[in-house]
Design an enzyme around this catalytic site. Structure first.
Site, PDB file in Angstrom:
ATOM      1  CE  LYS A 192      -3.393   2.500   2.207  1.00 15.85           C
ATOM      2  NZ  LYS A 192      -4.178   3.064   3.563  1.00 15.85           N
ATOM      3  CD  GLU A 198       9.404  -5.833   7.075  1.00 12.28           C
ATOM      4  OE1 GLU A 198       9.443  -4.597   6.330  1.00 12.28           O
ATOM      5  OE2 GLU A 198       9.168  -6.427   8.025  1.00 12.28           O
ATOM      6  N   GLY A 251      -4.480  -1.418   5.164  1.00 12.55           N
ATOM      7  CA  GLY A 251      -3.518  -2.243   4.664  1.00 12.55           C
ATOM      8  C   GLY A 251      -4.074  -3.796   4.880  1.00 12.55           C
ATOM      9  NE  ARG A 252      -6.089  -3.568  10.909  1.00 12.73           N
ATOM     10  CZ  ARG A 252      -5.628  -2.377  10.937  1.00 12.73           C
ATOM     11  NH1 ARG A 252      -4.254  -2.025  10.856  1.00 12.73           N
ATOM     12  NH2 ARG A 252      -6.103  -1.406  11.813  1.00 12.73           N
ATOM     13  CD  GLU A 337      -1.256  -4.068  11.421  1.00 10.58           C
ATOM     14  OE1 GLU A 337      -0.125  -4.442  11.461  1.00 10.58           O
ATOM     15  OE2 GLU A 337      -2.155  -4.179  10.404  1.00 10.58           O
ATOM     16  CG  HIS A 368      -3.381 -34.897  18.707  1.00  6.81           C
ATOM     17  ND1 HIS A 368      -3.696 -35.885  19.584  1.00  6.81           N
ATOM     18  CD2 HIS A 368      -4.583 -34.798  17.993  1.00  6.81           C
ATOM     19  CE1 HIS A 368      -4.781 -36.765  19.099  1.00  6.81           C
ATOM     20  NE2 HIS A 368      -5.357 -36.072  17.956  1.00  6.81           N
ATOM     21  CE  LYS A 494       6.238  -0.351   9.876  1.00  2.72           C
ATOM     22  NZ  LYS A 494       4.997   0.586   8.970  1.00  2.72           N
TER      23      LYS A 494
HETATM   24  O1  F6P Z   1       2.285  -3.908   9.866  1.00  2.00           O
HETATM   25  C1  F6P Z   1       2.203  -2.741   9.571  1.00  2.00           C
HETATM   26  C2  F6P Z   1       1.609  -2.638   8.237  1.00  2.00           C
HETATM   27  O2  F6P Z   1       1.426  -1.413   7.870  1.00  2.00           O
HETATM   28  C3  F6P Z   1       0.368  -3.345   7.964  1.00  2.00           C
HETATM   29  O3  F6P Z   1      -0.869  -2.594   8.365  1.00  2.00           O
HETATM   30  C4  F6P Z   1       0.267  -3.629   6.403  1.00  2.00           C
HETATM   31  O4  F6P Z   1      -0.543  -4.621   6.255  1.00  2.00           O
HETATM   32  C5  F6P Z   1       1.848  -3.857   6.308  1.00  2.00           C
HETATM   33  O5  F6P Z   1       2.478  -3.233   7.178  1.00  2.00           O
HETATM   34  C6  F6P Z   1       2.358  -3.858   4.988  1.00  2.00           C
HETATM   35  O6  F6P Z   1       2.266  -2.612   4.612  1.00  2.00           O
HETATM   36  P1  F6P Z   1       2.376  -2.029   2.973  1.00  2.00           P
HETATM   37  O7  F6P Z   1       1.100  -2.749   2.418  1.00  2.00           O
HETATM   38  O8  F6P Z   1       2.315  -0.630   3.055  1.00  2.00           O
HETATM   39  O9  F6P Z   1       3.594  -2.738   2.549  1.00  2.00           O
END
Ligand code: F6P
Length: 535
Positions: A192, A198, A251-252, A337, A368, A494
């Site tokens: 987003k 990452e 995002g979620r 979240e 289990h 972060k």
């Molecule tokens: O973990 C924080 C967060 O902002 C989530 O809300 C989101 O899904 C994820 O990082 C990835 O963010 P992006 O889609 O901006 O890379």
């Protein structure tokens, strides 16, 4: 959508008082404490093709009455309208959370346009039999929904395979790339913000890998899905391979946008269409069903009672369908979240425990692994999820699976008393030994659970299931008075990562780092991990 400029002031305290001070909360609390928790009444709600059995949740007339009053004082009906009509409901970020628009059969022109673009893109790739592999790079909300969908509907294999790379751990990208043919791989970068470390690092590694394999125009194999198309463009993704979405998609909640492109390329656009339809049906149910028959609302009320009154600090997801194993992390992000907050919209302490820890595993593996703790340990509220019909050819396995699911739920609900255990003991057992052993075999019972039955695992029912949880989370947040759509709690980590990396670099460059603002332990490990320049 409303003009956001009008909402830049904080929410007044009087609009969002903390629960302990409210008489409606006190009544709810009392009713929850006294409610029947032994499953005395059969209570099943049908919603968007799902059956939600709440018989093993707190229930009584007083509880129903108190719930109505609590929802009324929290302006439930108006807030639901705001959510579903694109009003500003995310106050700390001053925007809407309009994911329901993404699954509208007749959406806004901009949503319709992007939906068509995505469809045409996938259709063209399919017609041309282009790309044998999809490398999906994204994390959190840009990842879990895809994994869930592909595992749910791609388990029998499709002609195009998919790898997911989320973690910054180099083993993740190494494993993701291993065995793929770079000339037949499309790299989908989903983010987003298009700033997530990452994702950008992993995307760089993938581009280097394409180049190293002699791909002359790696950019032609890149696709980006983002709310920041300009950054994606600068990153090198061609304009016609960027699928934008909007700031008002959290995002979620972004799976419903073009983020689903990797799933569409793998399990097909029909799957995506089915999921959107199921989620939309749940939106409609949430919008129109009366409170007593409204599944997300009733699940939310049970959730609040379990967490904030009855002291269950976690929610266990026991999904009796091994194709849905990614549902657990998906719901962990959605719930934790969204609800992992302790300050009200007005900036005050909530005053009661909020969002539970969410965890789980598919049954029967779970039985289990940790069911002992559910039965005789502290215990948790449990959501059992099961399909009435299976898609394999071993009916006996399915019968056993369902029997296990029902039995575990019944055991949690009924428990087993000391007297019953004792009565079952061999009459020849030494009485003192029997009394001692019996104590170890008692089950307290009265442990709350919901049973969610899907007639079958289909795109429609999975879409409905996800939307059920989304709306449940919204209602819980409304009751607690918190904002379910921000995630400020992930920011500090972060910032500190950047600081640690900077100090690390200084150490590696041989600079004298006199002022490091870390605690003693962090500083120690930083000194030990960071390589020194060779003498
Ligand atoms: O973990 C924080 C967060 O902002 C989530 O809300 C989101 O899904 C994820 O990082 C990835 O963010 P992006 O889609 O901006 O890379």
């Amino acid at each position: 959508m409303k003009d956001s400029a009008s909402t830049l002031t904080p929410v007044p305290v009087s609009d969002s008082p903390a629960l302990p001070s409210m008489p409606e909360w006190q009544a709810f609390q009392e009713a929850a404490e006294q409610a029947d928790r032994k499953g005395g009444t059969l209570r099943i709600i049908e919603a968007a093709g799902l059956s939600i059995d709440l018989s093993a949740q707190p229930s009584s007339e007083a509880f129903t009455e108190a719930s109505h009053a609590l929802l009324r004082v929290r302006n439930f009906k108006q807030m639901r309208r705001e959510l579903l009509e694109g009003g500003i409901v995310n106050h700390t970020e001053d925007r809407a959370a309009w994911h329901s628009m993404l699954r509208e059969p007749s959406p806004t022109p901009e949503v319709a346009h992007e939906r068509t673009r995505l469809l045409q893109f996938v259709q063209r790739a399919d017609n041309e039999r282009r790309w044998r592999h999809v490398l999906h790079i994204g994390i959190g909300g840009s990842d879990w929904g895809l994994r869930l969908t592909v595992a749910a509907f791609g388990y029998t294999g499709t002609w195009r395979d998919i790898r997911f790379v989320a973690n910054i751990d180099g083993h993740a990208i190494e494993g993701g790339l291993s065995g793929l043919n770079p000339h037949e791989t499309v790299v989908v970068i989903a983010s987003k913000s298009f700033t997530t470390a990452e994702t950008l690092e992993n995307a760089q590694r993938a581009i280097e890998w394409l180049r190293a394999a002699g791909v002359k125009h790696p950019e032609r194999q890149l696709v980006a899905v983002t709310a920041r198309p300009t950054i994606a463009r600068k990153f090198g993704v061609p304009k016609d391979q960027i699928f934008p979405f909007w700031d008002w998609v959290g995002g979620r909640f972004s799976f419903w946008s073009s983020v689903c492109v990797s799933a569409a390329l793998t399990v097909g656009t029909d799957v995506m269409a089915g999921m959107l339809a199921g989620a939309h049906a749940m939106d409609e149910h949430f919008r129109t069903a009366p409170i007593n028959r409204n599944a997300p609302v009733q699940l939310a009320l049970a959730g609040v009672a379990n967490r904030s009154v009855l002291g269950f600090s976690s929610l266990n997801i026991s999904v009796y369908d091994s194709r849905l194993f990614h549902l657990v992390p998906y719901l962990q992000q959605l719930e934790m979240e969204s609800l992992g907050k302790s300050v009200t919209l007005a900036g005050e302490a909530v005053g009661v425990p909020t969002g539970p820890a969410v965890w789980g595993m598919p049954g029967t593996d779970a039985q289990h692994t940790f069911f002992q703790w559910l039965h005789q340990g502290d215990g948790a509220a449990v959501d059992f999820i099961v399909c009435q019909q299976a898609d394999h050819r071993w009916p006996d396995h399915h019968q056993q699976l369902i029997a296990n699911c029902l039995a575990q739920r019944e055991a949690l609900l009924r428990g087993k008393s000391y007297e019953d255990v004792l009565a079952e003991m061999d009459k020849n057992t030494d009485p003192e030994y029997a009394k001692w052993l019996a104590k170890h075999k008692v089950y307290p019972g009265g442990r709350p659970s919901s049973l969610i039955v899907l007639p079958r695992l289909s795109p429609y029912t999975l879409g409905a299931l996800i939307a059920l949880y989304e709306h449940k989370v919204f209602v819980q947040a409304l009751i607690w008075g918190i904002n379910p759509f921000d995630q400020w709690g992930v920011e500090l980590g972060k910032t500190l990562t950047s600081r640690i990396r900077k100090d690390w670099q200084n150490i590696a460059d041989g600079k004298t780092v006199t002022k490091m603002s870390h605690d003693a332990s962090t500083q120690h490990w930083l000194q030990r991990f960071a390589p020194r320049p060779s003498q």
